[in-house]
Scaffold this motif. Structure first.
Motif, PDB file in Angstrom:
ATOM      1  N   ALA A   1      -3.241  -6.297   5.167  1.00 18.08           N
ATOM      2  CA  ALA A   1      -1.989  -6.852   5.184  1.00 18.08           C
ATOM      3  C   ALA A   1      -2.263  -8.792   4.108  1.00 18.08           C
ATOM      4  CB  ALA A   1      -0.945  -7.308   6.639  1.00 18.08           C
ATOM      5  N   GLY A   2      -3.416  -9.175   5.104  1.00 18.52           N
ATOM      6  CA  GLY A   2      -3.858 -10.570   4.240  1.00 18.52           C
ATOM      7  C   GLY A   2      -4.746 -10.060   3.892  1.00 18.52           C
ATOM      8  N   ILE A   3      -5.612  -9.183   3.474  1.00 17.45           N
ATOM      9  CA  ILE A   3      -6.356  -8.756   1.822  1.00 17.45           C
ATOM     10  C   ILE A   3      -4.738  -8.465   0.856  1.00 17.45           C
ATOM     11  CG2 ILE A   3      -7.393  -7.077   0.375  1.00 17.45           C
ATOM     12  CD1 ILE A   3      -9.184  -7.157   3.053  1.00 17.45           C
ATOM     13  N   LEU A   4      -3.755  -7.938   0.897  1.00 20.62           N
ATOM     14  CA  LEU A   4      -2.833  -7.128  -0.017  1.00 20.62           C
ATOM     15  C   LEU A   4      -2.242  -8.663  -0.614  1.00 20.62           C
ATOM     16  CD1 LEU A   4      -1.116  -4.081   1.512  1.00 20.62           C
ATOM     17  CD2 LEU A   4      -2.770  -4.101  -0.806  1.00 20.62           C
ATOM     18  N   GLY A   5      -1.886  -9.458   0.657  1.00 22.57           N
ATOM     19  CA  GLY A   5      -1.084 -11.299   0.283  1.00 22.57           C
ATOM     20  C   GLY A   5      -2.038 -11.511  -0.353  1.00 22.57           C
ATOM     21  N   GLU A   6      -3.266 -11.337  -0.626  1.00 18.15           N
ATOM     22  CA  GLU A   6      -4.198 -12.678  -1.725  1.00 18.15           C
ATOM     23  C   GLU A   6      -4.331 -12.227  -2.794  1.00 18.15           C
ATOM     24  OE1 GLU A   6      -7.969 -13.658   0.423  1.00 18.15           O
ATOM     25  OE2 GLU A   6      -6.856 -14.335   2.604  1.00 18.15           O
ATOM     26  N   THR A   7      -4.742 -10.862  -2.682  1.00 19.87           N
ATOM     27  CA  THR A   7      -5.156  -9.662  -4.164  1.00 19.87           C
ATOM     28  C   THR A   7      -4.211  -9.311  -4.753  1.00 19.87           C
ATOM     29  OG1 THR A   7      -4.696  -8.033  -3.266  1.00 19.87           O
ATOM     30  CG2 THR A   7      -7.175  -9.076  -3.323  1.00 19.87           C
ATOM     31  N   LYS A   8      -2.377  -9.056  -4.467  1.00 19.88           N
ATOM     32  CA  LYS A   8      -1.559  -8.453  -4.899  1.00 19.88           C
ATOM     33  C   LYS A   8      -0.378  -8.601  -4.464  1.00 19.88           C
ATOM     34  CE  LYS A   8      -3.873  -3.863  -4.744  1.00 19.88           C
ATOM     35  NZ  LYS A   8      -3.776  -2.679  -5.797  1.00 19.88           N
ATOM     36  N   ASN A   9      -0.220  -9.848  -3.779  1.00 16.49           N
ATOM     37  CA  ASN A   9       1.412 -10.542  -3.535  1.00 16.49           C
ATOM     38  C   ASN A   9       2.115  -9.627  -2.824  1.00 16.49           C
ATOM     39  OD1 ASN A   9       2.792 -13.420  -3.755  1.00 16.49           O
ATOM     40  ND2 ASN A   9       3.642 -12.457  -6.265  1.00 16.49           N
ATOM     41  N   THR A  10       1.376  -9.204  -2.148  1.00 16.85           N
ATOM     42  CA  THR A  10       2.108  -7.718  -1.217  1.00 16.85           C
ATOM     43  C   THR A  10       2.171  -8.841   0.515  1.00 16.85           C
ATOM     44  OG1 THR A  10       1.899  -5.781  -2.952  1.00 16.85           O
ATOM     45  CG2 THR A  10       2.321  -5.941  -0.532  1.00 16.85           C
ATOM     46  N   TYR A  11       3.414  -8.412   0.996  1.00 14.83           N
ATOM     47  CA  TYR A  11       3.175  -9.150   2.182  1.00 14.83           C
ATOM     48  C   TYR A  11       4.224  -7.645   3.510  1.00 14.83           C
ATOM     49  CZ  TYR A  11       2.448 -13.548   0.061  1.00 14.83           C
ATOM     50  OH  TYR A  11       1.847 -14.347  -0.348  1.00 14.83           O
ATOM     51  N   THR A  12       3.505  -8.180   4.174  1.00 16.30           N
ATOM     52  CA  THR A  12       4.030  -6.998   5.538  1.00 16.30           C
ATOM     53  C   THR A  12       4.442  -8.055   6.790  1.00 16.30           C
ATOM     54  OG1 THR A  12       2.057  -5.648   4.784  1.00 16.30           O
ATOM     55  CG2 THR A  12       3.306  -4.509   7.016  1.00 16.30           C
TER      56      THR A  12
END
Length: 82
Positions: free
Chosen positions: A20-31
């Motif tokens: 989730a942290g990687i998605l937040g940083e790279t794809k502007n996606t939050y879980t």
């Protein structure tokens, strides 16, 4: 009633994992973990109210006791978890 906005803001619990942290940083996606009765429109309304950002897409996965909501944000928006 013609107003389709949800009346109550549902509880959002950030799901903090490495992925989730990687998605937040790279794809502007939050879980987030949300109640099982939550709908996509309720989740979008809650994210807008609580974090003051605009969700563009929401995907939901049912887990054992909760739902996992993956929220993609508009370009330029960001959520900071303290």
């Amino acid at each position: 009633m013609t107003d389709k906005k949800p009346q109550n803001v549902i509880a959002l619990k950030p799901r903090i994992t490495e992925k989730a942290g990687i998605l937040g940083e790279t794809k502007n996606t939050y879980t987030f973990e949300v109640p099982r009765i939550a709908t996509k429109s309720q989740i979008a309304f809650a994210v807008k109210k609580v974090y003051k950002v605009t969700p563009t897409k929401i995907n939901i996965t049912n887990l054992k006791s909760v739902k996992k909501a993956v929220v993609m944000l508009k370009k330029g928006d960001k959520i900071e978890f303290a």
